[in-house]
Design a protein around this motif. Structure first.
Motif, mmCIF file in Angstrom:
data_model
loop_
_atom_site.group_PDB
_atom_site.id
_atom_site.type_symbol
_atom_site.label_atom_id
_atom_site.label_comp_id
_atom_site.label_asym_id
_atom_site.label_seq_id
_atom_site.Cartn_x
_atom_site.Cartn_y
_atom_site.Cartn_z
ATOM 1 N N SER A 89 0.842 -1.189 0.000
ATOM 2 C CA SER A 89 0.000 0.000 0.000
ATOM 3 C C SER A 89 0.880 1.243 0.000
ATOM 4 O O SER A 89 2.067 1.185 0.344
ATOM 5 N N LEU A 90 0.282 2.370 -0.410
ATOM 6 C CA LEU A 90 1.000 3.639 -0.482
ATOM 7 C C LEU A 90 0.350 4.664 0.435
ATOM 8 O O LEU A 90 -0.875 4.751 0.500
ATOM 9 N N PHE A 91 1.193 5.459 1.103
ATOM 10 C CA PHE A 91 0.668 6.559 1.898
ATOM 11 C C PHE A 91 1.717 7.655 2.031
ATOM 12 O O PHE A 91 2.918 7.406 1.956
ATOM 13 N N PHE A 92 1.226 8.893 2.198
ATOM 14 C CA PHE A 92 2.107 10.022 2.480
ATOM 15 C C PHE A 92 2.280 10.134 3.985
ATOM 16 O O PHE A 92 1.348 9.874 4.753
ATOM 17 N N ALA A 93 3.485 10.539 4.403
ATOM 18 C CA ALA A 93 3.779 10.596 5.833
ATOM 19 C C ALA A 93 4.873 11.610 6.139
ATOM 20 O O ALA A 93 5.618 12.041 5.252
ATOM 21 N N LEU A 94 4.966 11.937 7.418
ATOM 22 C CA LEU A 94 6.113 12.654 7.982
ATOM 23 C C LEU A 94 6.900 11.622 8.763
ATOM 24 O O LEU A 94 6.311 10.756 9.422
ATOM 25 N N GLN A 95 8.217 11.716 8.707
ATOM 26 C CA GLN A 95 9.064 10.831 9.495
ATOM 27 C C GLN A 95 9.855 11.661 10.498
ATOM 28 O O GLN A 95 10.342 12.749 10.159
ATOM 29 N N PRO A 96 9.990 11.156 11.726
ATOM 30 C CA PRO A 96 10.778 11.894 12.723
ATOM 31 C C PRO A 96 12.249 11.924 12.343
ATOM 32 O O PRO A 96 12.752 11.020 11.680
ATOM 33 N N ASP A 97 12.931 12.983 12.792
ATOM 34 C CA ASP A 97 14.370 13.062 12.544
ATOM 35 C C ASP A 97 15.115 12.205 13.583
ATOM 36 O O ASP A 97 14.499 11.599 14.465
#
Length: 180
Positions: free
Chosen positions: A4-12
């Motif tokens: 599946s595909l999704f947009f996200a923010l990833q923590p630094d």
């Protein structure tokens, strides 16, 4: 569905270190036995794009174009509490959440969703509760305020391909956010 595909923010990296400290404390404090999500899979989901097998190359190109059209500044995110979300399943999501509305994140998600919809990609308009899932556990953790919030400046967002059931992600695209 296998991918599946999704947009996200990833923590630094600094936020991941903070999250590791939080999860270690939670494991000890609540005697949790569930496996915590690995650092490379920690994220804030923004928009689900769909099952990869059902997405055409044209739709994938449209998702990339929608992301590239976003011209917003970097913004701060902060998660200051932990709790178990309700679930119909026995294992509940244990999450980091925020007591604030995180308006810049809400605006960013709205703009991304609008850009996706303008290009024919369905994007939810539903209420958004920013969170980072830490694990899935039968044990219910009542809401607890963290001693120090987990925070970072979101300087990019990503499109992730999830290999469902395999605990593996692949980043298919990265888009920078402007200077704060």
């Amino acid at each position: 569905m296998t991918e599946s595909l999704f947009f996200a923010l990833q923590p630094d990296v600094a936020a991941i270190t903070q999250i590791n400290e939080v999860t270690a404390a939670l494991r000890t404090q609540h005697d949790l036995s569930a496996r915590f999500i690995s650092a490379d899979r920690l994220h804030v989901t923004l928009h689900f794009v769909g099952d990869l097998a059902a997405i055409s190359q044209e739709q994938l190109d449209s998702a990339h174009a929608a992301a590239a059209a976003i011209k917003l500044p970097a913004f701060d995110v902060s998660f200051d509490k932990v709790l178990s979300f309700r679930s119909a399943k026995a294992e509940r999501p244990l999450v980091l959440a925020s007591s604030s509305s995180m308006n810049p994140l809400q605006l960013f998600r709205y703009e991304l969703g609008d850009s996706l919809r303008r290009r024919g990609i369905p994007a939810e308009k539903t209420t958004f509760t920013p969170h980072i899932t830490l694990s899935y556990d039968e044990y219910k953790v009542e809401e607890e305020v963290l001693v120090a919030p987990v925070k970072w400046t979101a300087r990019e967002f990503v499109l992730i391909k999830s290999f469902v059931g395999k605990s593996r992600y692949e980043v298919l695209g990265r888009w920078p956010l402007g200077a704060a």
